[in-house]
Design a protein around this motif. Structure first.
Motif, short mmCIF file in Angstrom:
data_model
loop_
_atom_site.label_atom_id
_atom_site.label_comp_id
_atom_site.label_asym_id
_atom_site.label_seq_id
_atom_site.Cartn_x
_atom_site.Cartn_y
_atom_site.Cartn_z
N GLY A 1 34.88 21.91 82.23
CA GLY A 1 34.09 22.06 83.44
C GLY A 1 33.64 23.47 83.76
N GLU A 2 33.87 24.41 82.83
CA GLU A 2 33.45 25.79 83.07
C GLU A 2 31.92 25.87 83.18
N PRO A 3 31.41 26.84 83.93
CA PRO A 3 29.96 27.01 84.02
C PRO A 3 29.37 27.45 82.69
N ALA A 4 28.26 26.85 82.32
CA ALA A 4 27.55 27.23 81.11
C ALA A 4 26.49 28.26 81.51
N ASP A 5 26.78 29.54 81.27
CA ASP A 5 25.91 30.61 81.77
C ASP A 5 25.04 31.23 80.69
N PHE A 6 24.90 30.53 79.56
CA PHE A 6 24.14 31.09 78.44
C PHE A 6 22.72 31.46 78.88
N TYR A 7 22.36 32.75 78.68
CA TYR A 7 21.01 33.26 78.96
C TYR A 7 20.64 33.28 80.44
N THR A 8 21.59 33.01 81.34
CA THR A 8 21.24 33.14 82.76
C THR A 8 21.04 34.60 83.14
N GLN A 9 21.72 35.48 82.42
CA GLN A 9 21.50 36.91 82.54
C GLN A 9 21.69 37.53 81.16
N THR A 10 21.30 38.77 81.03
CA THR A 10 21.48 39.46 79.75
C THR A 10 22.96 39.77 79.55
N ALA A 11 23.48 39.37 78.42
CA ALA A 11 24.89 39.61 78.12
C ALA A 11 25.13 41.10 77.92
N PRO A 12 26.22 41.63 78.49
CA PRO A 12 26.54 43.04 78.25
C PRO A 12 26.89 43.27 76.79
N ARG A 13 26.55 44.45 76.29
CA ARG A 13 26.86 44.80 74.90
C ARG A 13 28.38 44.94 74.74
N PRO A 14 28.89 44.78 73.51
CA PRO A 14 30.34 44.78 73.30
C PRO A 14 31.08 45.98 73.90
N TRP A 15 30.53 47.18 73.75
CA TRP A 15 31.20 48.37 74.26
C TRP A 15 30.86 48.64 75.72
N GLU A 16 30.04 47.78 76.33
CA GLU A 16 29.73 47.92 77.76
C GLU A 16 30.69 47.11 78.63
N ILE A 17 31.42 46.19 78.03
CA ILE A 17 32.31 45.32 78.79
C ILE A 17 33.55 46.11 79.21
N PRO A 18 33.81 46.20 80.51
CA PRO A 18 34.96 46.99 80.97
C PRO A 18 36.28 46.32 80.64
N VAL A 19 37.22 47.11 80.17
CA VAL A 19 38.58 46.63 79.90
C VAL A 19 39.56 47.70 80.39
N THR A 20 40.75 47.26 80.71
CA THR A 20 41.79 48.18 81.15
C THR A 20 42.71 48.47 79.98
N ALA A 21 42.74 49.71 79.55
CA ALA A 21 43.57 50.08 78.41
C ALA A 21 45.04 50.13 78.80
N PRO A 22 45.93 49.85 77.85
CA PRO A 22 47.36 49.97 78.14
C PRO A 22 47.75 51.44 78.19
N SER A 23 49.02 51.71 78.37
CA SER A 23 49.51 53.08 78.33
C SER A 23 49.22 53.68 76.96
N LEU A 24 49.04 54.99 76.93
CA LEU A 24 48.73 55.66 75.67
C LEU A 24 49.79 55.39 74.62
N PHE A 25 49.31 55.18 73.39
CA PHE A 25 50.15 55.00 72.22
C PHE A 25 50.97 53.71 72.28
N GLN A 26 50.46 52.70 73.02
CA GLN A 26 51.09 51.38 73.09
C GLN A 26 50.17 50.35 72.45
N ASN A 27 50.66 49.59 71.47
CA ASN A 27 49.85 48.55 70.83
C ASN A 27 49.62 47.40 71.81
N HIS A 28 48.39 46.91 71.81
CA HIS A 28 48.05 45.82 72.73
C HIS A 28 46.77 45.14 72.21
N GLU A 29 46.58 43.87 72.60
CA GLU A 29 45.38 43.13 72.19
C GLU A 29 44.94 42.22 73.32
#
Length: 369
Positions: free
Chosen positions: A132-160
């Protein structure tokens, strides 16, 4: 004094990487900025944009004033040896308690460690059962991969993290079951029954004894599908439809490499990986300068080589967020002792006073009754 000297980051095309299973990419269309993203094959690791931080002069490095580690006392050497021997059921503690220490020789050595903390991003088309998720394909321009904001973990900590790229989701019929929500049972080939294992399909267990397990039918209901002949589609979980979207995988990794100065104590370098030493020098910057002018020239040479290798290697398909280099002085004491007329040695090393005994002179075979 010793000082750093910076190397330059290099950039290169992405290297393909495997992705998750998904239907053909043609059913999704192309999304600007994600043209190389494939279904199942992934889009590879994406070269990052230009560095976040401008190149800047190195910060002054502190100069160590104390290059020595206090000598190990004979009492400590004996105490650690006794503790070591007591930890093995097959070892007699007589050599540790009664052995006479004749020599204690220090072989302090340097360990240089370089850490490069990186962020990498990769994409692929993926699917999940539609809920039931909204299908938002092409409703707006998708942000480029490196434009998507993410919160990094603490320095020198492995995370995915895995992130659904906005404005790339669409609802599609399940390609595995042709939108039926079901698949034929492989155990019974869709028939719902199998040959009775008791009578092997004959319906009887002897000349005049009917098979009660299958009521003389010679077949029994398939236990895998409960006699239905089909099972829920594992791809869509019976939903008949899939949500397809571009998945962005963001990986943070602490890439660590050590160099240990060779020493002639006889203790193998691999033993030092689990111990710590006295920190003589430590600094962290966005991009490091190699250490120059260190008293042991092999440390400076290793620093120069590793810093340049890391900056060239990890800037190709990832973004370097921080680097850190450390020099430790690791204490190693070679202890020579006599016991029952023989001469033997053991080693005590690291701040933890770990013990390594090449050949313990008093062992026995243990058996558990």
């Amino acid at each position: 004094m010793f000082h750093p000297h910076e190397g330059q980051a290099l950039y290169a095309p992405a290297v393909p990487a495997p992705g998750s299973m998904a239907p053909p990419a043609t059913m999704f269309g192309n999304v600007p900025g994600y043209e190389g993203t494939l279904a199942g094959g992934g889009g590879g690791y994406l070269p990052p944009p230009m560095p976040l931080h401008p190149t800047r002069d190195p910060e002054p490095a502190p100069v160590p004033q104390d290059w020595n580690i206090p000598s190990l006392t004979e009492d400590v050497a004996r105490e650690r040896f006794i503790m070591y021997a007591s930890g093995y059921c097959c070892y007699s503690n007589a050599p540790a308690k009664d052995g006479v220490i004749t020599n204690m020789q220090a072989f302090n050595t340097y360990r240089y460690r370089l850490e490069t903390f990186t962020e990498s991003r990769s994409t692929d088309w993926t699917t999940k059962p539609y809920a039931g998720e909204p299908a938002d394909f092409y409703t707006q321009t998708a942000p480029r991969p490196w434009e998507i904001p993410v919160t990094a973990p603490s320095l020198f900590q492995n995370h995915e993290e895995n992130i659904k790229v906005p404005y790339t989701s669409s609802k599609q019929p399940c390609h595995t079951c042709s939108a039926s929500g079901k698949m034929p049972c492989l155990e019974c080939n869709g028939s719902g029954t199998k040959v009775c294992w008791v009578c092997n399909g004959s319906g009887s267990r002897g000349a005049e004894s009917p098979c009660t397990h299958c009521n003389q039918r010679g077949r029994e209901n398939c236990s895998k599908c409960n006699g239905k002949g089909n099972k829920e589609c594992e791809t869509c979980k019976g939903k008949k439809q899939l949500l397809t979207y571009i998945n962005l995988k963001v990986e943070w990794k602490d890439n660590v490499e050590d160099y240990v100065v060779e020493q002639n104590s006889g203790l193998e370098v691999d033993n030092l990986s689990d111990v710590t030493g006295k920190t003589l020098f430590k600094n962290a910057q966005y991009m490091l300068y190699p250490v120059h002018g260190f008293p042991d020239p092999t440390v400076s040479q290793a620093s120069d080589r590793l810093v340049r290798e890391h900056q060239a290697k990890y800037s190709q398909n990832s973004r370097i967020l921080q680097q850190q280099q450390t020099i430790e002085l690791i204490p190693i004491t070679k202890v020579t002792y006599k016991w029952k007329g023989g001469t033997h040695v053991y080693y005590i090393y690291g701040n933890e006073h770990q013990v390594k005994v090449p050949n313990y002179p008093a062992t026995c075979c243990c058996s558990i009754m």
